[in-house]
Enzyme design. Structure first.
Site, mmCIF file in Angstrom:
data_model
loop_
_atom_site.group_PDB
_atom_site.id
_atom_site.type_symbol
_atom_site.label_atom_id
_atom_site.label_comp_id
_atom_site.label_asym_id
_atom_site.label_seq_id
_atom_site.Cartn_x
_atom_site.Cartn_y
_atom_site.Cartn_z
ATOM 1 N N LEU A 99 0.717 -1.165 -0.017
ATOM 2 C CA LEU A 99 0.013 -0.207 -0.182
ATOM 3 C C LEU A 99 0.918 1.170 0.173
ATOM 4 C CD1 LEU A 99 -2.394 -0.985 2.615
ATOM 5 C CD2 LEU A 99 -2.774 -1.141 0.227
ATOM 6 N N ASP A 132 2.723 -5.850 2.710
ATOM 7 C CA ASP A 132 3.279 -4.984 3.693
ATOM 8 C C ASP A 132 3.894 -5.506 5.088
ATOM 9 O OD1 ASP A 132 2.888 -2.329 2.498
ATOM 10 O OD2 ASP A 132 0.955 -2.997 2.461
ATOM 11 N N GLU A 173 6.706 -3.252 12.554
ATOM 12 C CA GLU A 173 6.528 -2.268 13.761
ATOM 13 C C GLU A 173 5.281 -2.107 13.768
ATOM 14 O OE1 GLU A 173 8.683 1.350 15.479
ATOM 15 O OE2 GLU A 173 7.991 1.759 13.364
ATOM 16 N N ASP A 174 4.301 -1.990 12.659
ATOM 17 C CA ASP A 174 2.871 -1.601 12.837
ATOM 18 C C ASP A 174 2.064 -2.425 13.655
ATOM 19 O OD1 ASP A 174 3.393 0.796 11.249
ATOM 20 O OD2 ASP A 174 3.454 -0.438 9.459
ATOM 21 N N ARG A 224 -4.147 -5.213 6.054
ATOM 22 C CA ARG A 224 -2.907 -5.356 7.011
ATOM 23 C C ARG A 224 -3.252 -6.142 8.337
ATOM 24 N NH1 ARG A 224 1.546 -1.246 7.451
ATOM 25 N NH2 ARG A 224 2.496 -2.963 8.004
ATOM 26 N N ARG A 258 -4.317 6.205 9.663
ATOM 27 C CA ARG A 258 -4.396 4.674 10.271
ATOM 28 C C ARG A 258 -4.694 4.616 11.698
ATOM 29 N NH1 ARG A 258 -1.202 1.496 6.741
ATOM 30 N NH2 ARG A 258 -1.642 2.011 4.769
ATOM 31 N N HIS A 281 2.680 7.930 8.801
ATOM 32 C CA HIS A 281 2.559 7.630 10.099
ATOM 33 C C HIS A 281 3.354 8.673 10.566
ATOM 34 C CE1 HIS A 281 2.297 2.891 9.064
ATOM 35 N NE2 HIS A 281 1.076 3.392 9.692
ATOM 36 N N CYS A 319 10.291 1.026 10.861
ATOM 37 C CA CYS A 319 8.965 0.241 10.550
ATOM 38 C C CYS A 319 9.600 -1.196 10.211
ATOM 39 C CB CYS A 319 8.052 0.872 9.527
ATOM 40 S SG CYS A 319 8.874 0.924 7.970
#
Length: 267
Positions: free
Chosen positions: A19, A62, A67-68, A99, A145, A175, A260
């Site tokens: 994305l 992704d 980290e997300d 995700r 997000r 982010h 990330c």
């Protein structure tokens, strides 16, 4: 620093389909990305970090941006000294539906490292890349997000542990940590055109390149950072820090940065 660990996940073969939100899509060389990811992991190991590989999730382009999937935090309360409470991992609920499957294996991996698990639940959304921790201060980007419900839930999980959770606006990048990170002394660094509100931070320093605003603290004043920010690296050297430079060009094409690509579990 001997027990510092990092969770990582190998790139998906579908990485090029990841994305993007604020940049134009350009071709991604997946083979080169795989080599760059290995060099990133090697840099962590060379700095004394133990690396824990989370199982690959090839169907999620992704997934490498691990980290997300979570926010980790240690108890900061003075009354917890000596009690050795388990650190917490708040499992994120991504603002991008595609995700959300990435979180399950990451949760299992961090639980295996001794972390207590909490979660962001519907209607909350939160990506770990929106969370910048500086001591007991936790800045959370409110924007694309991460929503207010997600921030409220994170506050509920972390404030009992001594955290001060502060929402800051994010509208110009994907982010919060696409715009700002922090140096070891707590100074927030950012590339001015992409920072919504520099005054939101107690101490702020502008850097000359977008990629210069992304650093991972390796310990002993070493900063892991991208090769695409040589002027920022010079600035950090002048400030007494030692840049550890890695080329992550293929991940930058997908709005990725050095933060990330791992979850750092500090002792």
């Amino acid at each position: 620093m001997g027990n510092d660990r990092a969770l990582v996940r190998r790139p998906s073969p579908l990485l090029a389909d990841g994305l993007i939100t604020h940049i134009e899509r350009v071709p991604v060389d997946v083979r080169l990305a795989e080599r760059q990811w290995q060099q990133y992991v090697d840099a962590l190991r060379a700095a004394g970090w133990s690396v824990v590989e989370v199982p690959e999730i090839d169907e999620c382009p992704d997934g490498v941006f691990i980290e997300d999937t979570m926010v980790v935090y240690r108890d900061q309360r003075s009354d917890s000294i000596g009690a050795n409470p388990a650190p917490v991992a708040v499992i994120a609920r991504s603002g991008a539906d595609e995700r959300r499957p990435e979180a399950a294996e990451a949760e299992r991996a961090v639980a295996a490292q001794g972390y207590r698990i909490e979660r962001i639940n519907e209607p909350g959304t939160l990506d770990g890349g929106d969370v910048l921790k500086i001591g007991s201060t936790v800045y959370v980007g409110l924007g694309g997000r991460t929503n207010q419900a997600g921030i409220d839930q994170l506050r509920g999980h972390l404030e009992p542990l001594g955290a001060n959770v502060i929402a800051v606006p994010v509208s110009k990048v994907l982010h919060l940590k696409s715009a700002v990170t922090a140096l070891p002394d707590g100074t927030v660094i950012g590339y001015e055109p992409l920072v919504d509100d520099p005054a939101a931070f107690k101490s702020y320093l502008a850097v000359p390149e977008e990629a210069g605003s992304h650093v991972v603290l390796l310990g002993e004043d070493r900063l892991l950072m991208a090769a695409s920010a040589p002027k920022s690296a010079e600035l950090f050297c002048e400030l007494g820090y030692t840049p550890v430079v890695v080329d992550i060009s293929e991940f930058e094409k997908l709005e990725g940065c050095v933060t990330c690509l791992s979850v750092r579990l500090r002792t």
